[in-house]
Design an enzyme around this catalytic site. Structure first.
Site, mmCIF file in Angstrom:
data_model
loop_
_atom_site.group_PDB
_atom_site.id
_atom_site.type_symbol
_atom_site.label_atom_id
_atom_site.label_comp_id
_atom_site.label_asym_id
_atom_site.label_seq_id
_atom_site.Cartn_x
_atom_site.Cartn_y
_atom_site.Cartn_z
ATOM 1 N N ASP A 29 0.826 -1.212 0.000
ATOM 2 C CA ASP A 29 0.000 0.000 0.000
ATOM 3 C C ASP A 29 0.857 1.258 0.000
ATOM 4 O O ASP A 29 0.504 2.263 -0.639
ATOM 5 C CB ASP A 29 -0.916 0.015 1.225
ATOM 6 C CG ASP A 29 -2.027 -1.021 1.137
ATOM 7 O OD1 ASP A 29 -2.190 -1.619 0.056
ATOM 8 O OD2 ASP A 29 -2.720 -1.224 2.153
ATOM 9 N N VAL A 31 3.827 1.586 -1.351
ATOM 10 C CA VAL A 31 4.365 1.730 -2.704
ATOM 11 C C VAL A 31 3.302 2.313 -3.634
ATOM 12 O O VAL A 31 3.583 3.191 -4.452
ATOM 13 C CB VAL A 31 4.870 0.368 -3.233
ATOM 14 C CG1 VAL A 31 5.228 0.461 -4.715
ATOM 15 C CG2 VAL A 31 6.078 -0.092 -2.427
ATOM 16 N N THR A 32 2.069 1.841 -3.494
ATOM 17 C CA THR A 32 0.963 2.371 -4.300
ATOM 18 C C THR A 32 0.790 3.869 -4.063
ATOM 19 O O THR A 32 0.645 4.657 -5.009
ATOM 20 C CB THR A 32 -0.352 1.644 -3.956
ATOM 21 O OG1 THR A 32 -0.189 0.240 -4.151
ATOM 22 C CG2 THR A 32 -1.490 2.151 -4.832
ATOM 23 N N ASP A 66 2.830 0.527 -10.057
ATOM 24 C CA ASP A 66 1.664 -0.318 -10.310
ATOM 25 C C ASP A 66 2.065 -1.781 -10.470
ATOM 26 O O ASP A 66 1.298 -2.679 -10.125
ATOM 27 C CB ASP A 66 0.942 0.143 -11.584
ATOM 28 C CG ASP A 66 -0.011 1.289 -11.318
ATOM 29 O OD1 ASP A 66 -0.256 1.590 -10.141
ATOM 30 O OD2 ASP A 66 -0.519 1.878 -12.282
ATOM 31 N N ASP A 69 3.868 -2.905 -6.659
ATOM 32 C CA ASP A 69 2.989 -3.192 -5.519
ATOM 33 C C ASP A 69 2.249 -4.514 -5.691
ATOM 34 O O ASP A 69 2.015 -5.247 -4.727
ATOM 35 C CB ASP A 69 2.017 -2.036 -5.253
ATOM 36 C CG ASP A 69 1.099 -1.737 -6.438
ATOM 37 O OD1 ASP A 69 1.111 -2.481 -7.434
ATOM 38 O OD2 ASP A 69 0.368 -0.730 -6.366
ATOM 39 N N GLY A 70 1.901 -4.838 -6.935
ATOM 40 C CA GLY A 70 1.233 -6.117 -7.192
ATOM 41 C C GLY A 70 2.138 -7.296 -6.905
ATOM 42 O O GLY A 70 1.706 -8.312 -6.325
ATOM 43 N N ARG A 74 1.623 -10.203 -3.982
ATOM 44 C CA ARG A 74 1.621 -11.641 -4.243
ATOM 45 C C ARG A 74 2.683 -12.363 -3.427
ATOM 46 O O ARG A 74 2.454 -13.475 -2.940
ATOM 47 C CB ARG A 74 1.832 -11.902 -5.741
ATOM 48 C CG ARG A 74 0.619 -11.537 -6.593
ATOM 49 C CD ARG A 74 0.757 -12.043 -8.009
ATOM 50 N NE ARG A 74 1.820 -11.353 -8.745
ATOM 51 C CZ ARG A 74 1.648 -10.215 -9.394
ATOM 52 N NH1 ARG A 74 0.473 -9.606 -9.375
ATOM 53 N NH2 ARG A 74 2.642 -9.666 -10.057
ATOM 54 N N ASP A 87 -5.733 0.211 -5.501
ATOM 55 C CA ASP A 87 -4.951 0.326 -6.726
ATOM 56 C C ASP A 87 -5.795 0.916 -7.848
ATOM 57 O O ASP A 87 -5.362 1.839 -8.564
ATOM 58 C CB ASP A 87 -4.427 -1.053 -7.123
ATOM 59 C CG ASP A 87 -3.337 -0.968 -8.170
ATOM 60 O OD1 ASP A 87 -2.346 -0.246 -7.949
ATOM 61 O OD2 ASP A 87 -3.469 -1.620 -9.222
ATOM 62 N N ASP A 91 -5.291 4.579 -9.555
ATOM 63 C CA ASP A 91 -5.035 4.622 -10.999
ATOM 64 C C ASP A 91 -5.806 5.766 -11.650
ATOM 65 O O ASP A 91 -5.303 6.445 -12.545
ATOM 66 C CB ASP A 91 -5.450 3.309 -11.658
ATOM 67 C CG ASP A 91 -4.435 2.200 -11.458
ATOM 68 O OD1 ASP A 91 -3.324 2.481 -10.960
ATOM 69 O OD2 ASP A 91 -4.773 1.041 -11.781
#
Length: 206
Positions: A29, A31-32, A66, A69-70, A74, A87, A91
């Site tokens: 979060d 990083v987002t 984007d 963070d994904g 994971r 996210d 965006d």
């Protein structure tokens, strides 16, 4: 389409950095949020100053959050509805900042109101593309059709805007934004038609 083809490559490239940030205690979060702040500041400060090339470089660096963070989510098995909501919402903030920054410059010192208008149109239609899919899926329909996904929209816009900062004629950016607007409008139409067919054939949610 671009999302599918690029995902594996960027996952390999950014996994070591994602693992390093997690060891430092950085959350996905965070990083987002930092990526969104970086994109927004770069677009709304550098673009209105006419720094189209360096603004694009800065935006591109931050927009990779984007991907990052994904991967982090994971790796920590923290993927879920909250992360997806955050996210997707941020965006929209990033997209708004990019097109608004372009519009500010060309409505002002950039001296091309037509490009400014096209940037605003692309912003509105891009949000409608995303909304149509999100609303359809919230109702149980599948609206994953069309050619104007977020990745394609951003790549085209950022590449041409950056090249304009290096001397590419503004008319090329106008052409690119016009094509993007048409593609976005077509995508919205495809999604509406797809949902209409599903509803008419009994594929609607219970």
């Amino acid at each position: 389409m671009l999302n599918r083809h690029a995902r594996a490559l960027f996952t390999r490239l950014f996994t070591p950095l994602a693992a390093f940030l997690l060891r430092l205690g950085v959350s996905p979060d965070a990083v987002t949020a930092v990526g969104t702040l970086g994109v927004t500041a770069s677009a709304l400060v550098l673009y209105p100053l006419g720094e189209l090339f360096w603004g694009t470089i800065a935006i591109t660096v931050f927009i990779f959050s984007d991907v990052l963070d994904g991967i982090m989510a994971r790796l920590t098995r923290r993927t879920g509805r909250w992360g997806s909501f955050l996210d997707s919402t941020l965006d929209r903030v990033q997209d708004g900042a990019v097109f608004a920054g372009i519009a500010f410059w060309f409505f002002g010192a950039g001296g091309s109101p037509a490009v400014g208008v096209l940037a605003v149109v692309c912003l509105a239609l891009g949000n409608l593309v995303s909304y149509a899919r999100a609303k359809a899926e919230s109702l149980g329909f599948d609206a994953n059709v069309g050619i104007a996904e977020r990745a394609e929209r951003l790549v085209l816009t950022l590449v041409v805007t950056g090249l304009c900062g290096l001397g590419l004629p503004t008319v090329v950016l106008a052409w690119a934004l016009g094509v993007l607007a048409v593609a976005s409008a077509v995508t919205v139409g495809q999604r509406i038609a797809t949902v209409r067919v599903q509803a008419a054939t009994g594929d609607a949610p219970a």
